[in-house]
Write an enzyme that holds these catalytic residues in place. Structure first.
Site, PDB file in Angstrom:
ATOM      1  N   GLU A  38      -5.211  -6.959   5.609  1.00  0.00           N
ATOM      2  CA  GLU A  38      -4.839  -7.780   4.416  1.00  0.00           C
ATOM      3  C   GLU A  38      -3.429  -7.638   4.103  1.00  0.00           C
ATOM      4  O   GLU A  38      -2.547  -6.833   3.907  1.00  0.00           O
ATOM      5  CB  GLU A  38      -5.373  -7.428   3.275  1.00  0.00           C
TER       6      GLU A  38
ATOM      7  N   CYS B 212       3.245  -7.819  -0.029  1.00  0.00           N
ATOM      8  CA  CYS B 212       2.915  -6.630   0.458  1.00  0.00           C
ATOM      9  C   CYS B 212       1.907  -6.308   1.183  1.00  0.00           C
ATOM     10  O   CYS B 212       1.335  -6.942   1.834  1.00  0.00           O
ATOM     11  CB  CYS B 212       1.538  -6.452  -1.129  1.00  0.00           C
TER      12      CYS B 212
ATOM     13  N   CYS C 107      -7.464   3.408   6.481  1.00  0.00           N
ATOM     14  CA  CYS C 107      -6.422   4.755   5.607  1.00  0.00           C
ATOM     15  C   CYS C 107      -7.262   5.983   6.027  1.00  0.00           C
ATOM     16  O   CYS C 107      -8.860   5.857   5.727  1.00  0.00           O
ATOM     17  CB  CYS C 107      -6.591   3.964   3.970  1.00  0.00           C
TER      18      CYS C 107
ATOM     19  N   CYS D 204      -8.556   8.470  -0.778  1.00  0.00           N
ATOM     20  CA  CYS D 204      -8.359   8.716  -1.961  1.00  0.00           C
ATOM     21  C   CYS D 204      -9.624   7.557  -3.539  1.00  0.00           C
ATOM     22  O   CYS D 204     -10.059   6.878  -2.413  1.00  0.00           O
ATOM     23  CB  CYS D 204      -6.597   8.187  -2.468  1.00  0.00           C
TER      24      CYS D 204
ATOM     25  N   CYS E 111     -10.009   3.900  -4.725  1.00  0.00           N
ATOM     26  CA  CYS E 111      -9.059   3.268  -3.095  1.00  0.00           C
ATOM     27  C   CYS E 111     -10.115   2.514  -2.797  1.00  0.00           C
ATOM     28  O   CYS E 111     -10.451   3.293  -2.011  1.00  0.00           O
ATOM     29  CB  CYS E 111      -7.896   3.427  -3.187  1.00  0.00           C
TER      30      CYS E 111
ATOM     31  N   GLY F 277      -3.567   1.058   4.297  1.00  0.00           N
ATOM     32  CA  GLY F 277      -2.675   2.357   4.487  1.00  0.00           C
ATOM     33  C   GLY F 277      -1.811   2.570   4.469  1.00  0.00           C
ATOM     34  O   GLY F 277      -1.353   2.507   3.545  1.00  0.00           O
ATOM     35  N   GLU F 278      -1.514   3.967   5.109  1.00  0.00           N
ATOM     36  CA  GLU F 278      -0.388   4.712   4.204  1.00  0.00           C
ATOM     37  C   GLU F 278       0.411   4.904   5.358  1.00  0.00           C
ATOM     38  O   GLU F 278       0.566   4.925   6.680  1.00  0.00           O
ATOM     39  CB  GLU F 278      -0.754   6.737   4.399  1.00  0.00           C
TER      40      GLU F 278
ATOM     41  N   SER G  38       5.951   3.030  -0.358  1.00  0.00           N
ATOM     42  CA  SER G  38       4.918   3.585  -1.333  1.00  0.00           C
ATOM     43  C   SER G  38       4.208   4.437  -0.099  1.00  0.00           C
ATOM     44  O   SER G  38       3.121   4.579   0.944  1.00  0.00           O
ATOM     45  CB  SER G  38       3.885   3.210  -1.847  1.00  0.00           C
TER      46      SER G  38
ATOM     47  N   SER H 294       2.627   7.744  -4.394  1.00  0.00           N
ATOM     48  CA  SER H 294       1.434   7.479  -5.664  1.00  0.00           C
ATOM     49  C   SER H 294       0.995   9.264  -6.071  1.00  0.00           C
ATOM     50  O   SER H 294      -0.041   9.462  -5.396  1.00  0.00           O
ATOM     51  CB  SER H 294       0.276   7.188  -4.553  1.00  0.00           C
ATOM     52  N   LEU H 295       1.318   9.868  -7.436  1.00  0.00           N
ATOM     53  CA  LEU H 295       1.157  11.125  -7.950  1.00  0.00           C
ATOM     54  C   LEU H 295      -0.084  10.881  -8.575  1.00  0.00           C
ATOM     55  O   LEU H 295      -1.227  11.766  -8.068  1.00  0.00           O
ATOM     56  CB  LEU H 295       2.266  11.308  -9.334  1.00  0.00           C
ATOM     57  N   HIS H 296      -0.293   9.612  -9.799  1.00  0.00           N
ATOM     58  CA  HIS H 296      -1.745   9.939 -10.302  1.00  0.00           C
ATOM     59  C   HIS H 296      -2.118  11.187 -11.299  1.00  0.00           C
ATOM     60  O   HIS H 296      -2.867  10.845 -12.029  1.00  0.00           O
ATOM     61  CB  HIS H 296      -2.892   9.476  -9.322  1.00  0.00           C
TER      62      HIS H 296
ATOM     63  N   ASN I 232      -7.397  -0.700 -11.177  1.00  0.00           N
ATOM     64  CA  ASN I 232      -8.170  -2.126 -10.631  1.00  0.00           C
ATOM     65  C   ASN I 232      -9.681  -1.246 -10.482  1.00  0.00           C
ATOM     66  O   ASN I 232      -9.614  -0.682  -9.997  1.00  0.00           O
ATOM     67  CB  ASN I 232      -7.411  -2.378  -9.104  1.00  0.00           C
TER      68      ASN I 232
ATOM     69  N   CYS J 197      -4.100  -4.267  -6.893  1.00  0.00           N
ATOM     70  CA  CYS J 197      -3.620  -2.746  -5.933  1.00  0.00           C
ATOM     71  C   CYS J 197      -5.096  -2.061  -5.895  1.00  0.00           C
ATOM     72  O   CYS J 197      -6.098  -1.793  -7.317  1.00  0.00           O
ATOM     73  CB  CYS J 197      -2.962  -1.612  -7.049  1.00  0.00           C
TER      74      CYS J 197
HETATM   75  N1  SAH Z   1      -1.098   5.128   1.380  1.00  0.00           N
HETATM   76  C1  SAH Z   1       0.626   4.366  -0.048  1.00  0.00           C
HETATM   77  C2  SAH Z   1       0.515   2.922   0.258  1.00  0.00           C
HETATM   78  C3  SAH Z   1      -0.403   2.413  -0.375  1.00  0.00           C
HETATM   79  S1  SAH Z   1      -0.243   1.668  -1.631  1.00  0.00           S
HETATM   80  C4  SAH Z   1      -0.268   4.986  -1.341  1.00  0.00           C
HETATM   81  O1  SAH Z   1      -1.002   5.606  -1.360  1.00  0.00           O
HETATM   82  O2  SAH Z   1       0.354   4.945  -1.765  1.00  0.00           O
HETATM   83  C5  SAH Z   1      -0.826   0.987  -2.834  1.00  0.00           C
HETATM   84  C6  SAH Z   1      -1.226   1.825  -4.589  1.00  0.00           C
HETATM   85  O3  SAH Z   1      -1.712   1.188  -5.256  1.00  0.00           O
HETATM   86  C7  SAH Z   1      -0.317   3.571  -4.453  1.00  0.00           C
HETATM   87  O4  SAH Z   1      -0.312   3.740  -5.556  1.00  0.00           O
HETATM   88  C8  SAH Z   1      -1.549   3.334  -4.783  1.00  0.00           C
HETATM   89  O5  SAH Z   1      -2.227   5.166  -5.453  1.00  0.00           O
HETATM   90  C9  SAH Z   1      -2.751   2.438  -5.883  1.00  0.00           C
HETATM   91  N2  SAH Z   1      -4.483   2.085  -5.768  1.00  0.00           N
HETATM   92  C10 SAH Z   1      -4.502   2.618  -4.928  1.00  0.00           C
HETATM   93  N3  SAH Z   1      -6.176   2.081  -5.859  1.00  0.00           N
HETATM   94  C11 SAH Z   1      -5.870   1.783  -7.073  1.00  0.00           C
HETATM   95  C12 SAH Z   1      -6.777   1.685  -8.124  1.00  0.00           C
HETATM   96  N4  SAH Z   1      -8.218   1.275  -7.732  1.00  0.00           N
HETATM   97  N5  SAH Z   1      -5.880   0.536  -8.798  1.00  0.00           N
HETATM   98  C13 SAH Z   1      -4.938   1.046  -9.041  1.00  0.00           C
HETATM   99  N6  SAH Z   1      -4.347   1.371  -8.819  1.00  0.00           N
HETATM  100  C14 SAH Z   1      -4.217   1.771  -7.248  1.00  0.00           C
END
Ligand code: SAH
Length: 368
Positions: free
Chosen positions: A118, A131, A138, A142, A145, A186-187, A216, A239-241, A315, A358
């Site tokens: 997508e 995007c 992927c 995570c 996601c 994907g990464e 990212s 993507s720290l979280h 999301n 996202c």
């Molecule tokens: N694999 C890379 C590229 C994907 S970017 C990465 O993880 O950074 C997608 C972004 O959306 C990342 O920052 C990811 O952490 C964030 N993301 C993933 N799932 C999400 C969700 N359910 N709600 C909000 N952000 C999310």
């Protein structure tokens, strides 16, 4: 050179190829390269029986203008059909959805070999951002996601990455496509060589500057070190979280391999070598990473890395029951960071009504 597999034997390439390390790809790469997979030498070789100027002519048509062979009116018809016969299009559109407010468009594309990806175009008043996906599925898994929940299919080729950009640029017109974020499926840093080639083409041929491109990553430390050396002005988002290893390893399994302190050092390296601040992405998850003590831990890391923080309200995805933080909680959290002197923004969510926000990309665009 094999256009689809840049240096497959190169140990450096393999080292970052976590997609391959974490299990065989479920979908095959295309049997034949697409036109945009060719570098200049390969294109010149294909056109060796043509006048010399043809290579530049075709290169510009496909790479700068994004034309398909049948649209290149400056070359003879016979050559147009020869190109069309030899090189399949990289992407076949399956569906195209628009959000109710009309600002977000999401495409589902089928790749040669069967996998799907997508791509999302976001139109703002002052910019248009695409995007882009870098892999089908992927391997990073995570938990929150949707793409990670679905697993890894395969890397995208250079042509598959670039064609997403060309299609989004056409769709954005007359608005100019101004920004590119590698934040789709994907990464990107696990598909490093192809990513670098695509970025080089985007800046040189498509003419979108490296400062308008953001990659990212979930924190692939060795690839971040190479990124620091290779890409001058391209932005990096991490993507720290979570700001402690226990929680982060739960949310982002790759953290077990590259824990937070190694990750922060790599962020610092990128910041120092490129002169650009890294940004931390932080999906706000109710009761999980949105408490005051989470903010305090995050403040410490943001200072160490000299990073900007981007808060993303979580999301919803099918495989993760917890909900996003309330808007008040997001504001409160942002306030704590701001008062500590951290540069913080709250990402506006677009396209969630078409599962284009996202973390929601996962090939569920099937019209049936
Ligand atoms: N694999 C890379 C590229 C994907 S970017 C990465 O993880 O950074 C997608 C972004 O959306 C990342 O920052 C990811 O952490 C964030 N993301 C993933 N799932 C999400 C969700 N359910 N709600 C909000 N952000 C999310």
């Amino acid at each position: 050179m094999d256009a689809l597999n840049p240096d497959p034997a190169d140990p450096e390439t393999r080292q970052y190829d976590l997609g391959a390390l974490s299990g065989a790809a479920r979908a095959p790469l295309p049997a034949r390269p697409a036109l945009l997979d060719l570098d200049r030498e390969a294109l010149a070789e294909f056109l060796r029986d043509e006048p010399r100027f043809r290579t530049d002519q075709v290169w510009t048509a496909i790479n700068a203008k994004g034309q398909a062979p049948d649209q290149i009116s400056s070359i003879p018809l016979t050559l147009r059909s020869k190109l069309a016969e030899e090189f399949p299009p990289a992407l076949t559109p399956i569906t195209e959805q628009r959000s109710a407010d009309g600002r977000t468009t999401k495409w589902l594309f089928e790749l040669n070999g069967g996998a799907q990806v997508e791509t999302v175009l976001m139109r703002y008043r002052e910019r248009a951002t695409v995007c882009v996906s870098s892999q089908a599925g992927c391997a990073m898994a995570c938990s929150f996601c949707a793409t990670g929940q679905a697993g890894f299919e395969r890397h995208l080729t250079v042509a598959e990455i670039l064609e997403q950009v060309h299609r989004a640029r056409d769709a954005a017109s007359p608005q100019r496509l101004s920004n590119i974020v590698f934040m789709g499926m994907g990464e990107p840093l696990a598909n490093l060589e192809r990513l670098f080639t695509a970025i080089e083409r985007i800046t040189t041929d498509i003419g979108i500057g490296s400062r308008k491109i953001t990659v990212s990553t979930v924190g692939l430390v060795p690839a971040m070190e190479r990124f620091a050396d290779a890409n001058g002005q391209v932005g990096l988002a991490v993507s720290l979280h979570a700001a402690n290893d226990d929680l982060r390893s739960e949310l982002v399994p790759l953290n077990r391999r590259y824990p937070i302190n190694e990750l922060i050092q790599a962020c610092r390296l990128v910041r120092d070598k490129t002169g650009r601040r890294v940004s931390f992405e932080w999906a706000m998850i109710g009761g999980v990473n949105d408490r005051d003590r989470d903010a305090n831990e995050l403040i410490g890391l943001a200072r160490k890395a000299d990073a900007h923080v981007n808060l993303i309200p979580l999301n919803s995805t099918p495989g993760y029951p917890t909900t996003g933080s309330s808007p008040q909680q997001v504001k409160h959290f942002a306030g704590l960071l701001r008062r500590a002197g951290i540069n913080v923004t709250i990402r506006s969510t677009m396209g969630d009504d078409i599962d284009a926000a996202c973390g929601q990309l996962a090939n569920r665009g099937d019209p049936a």
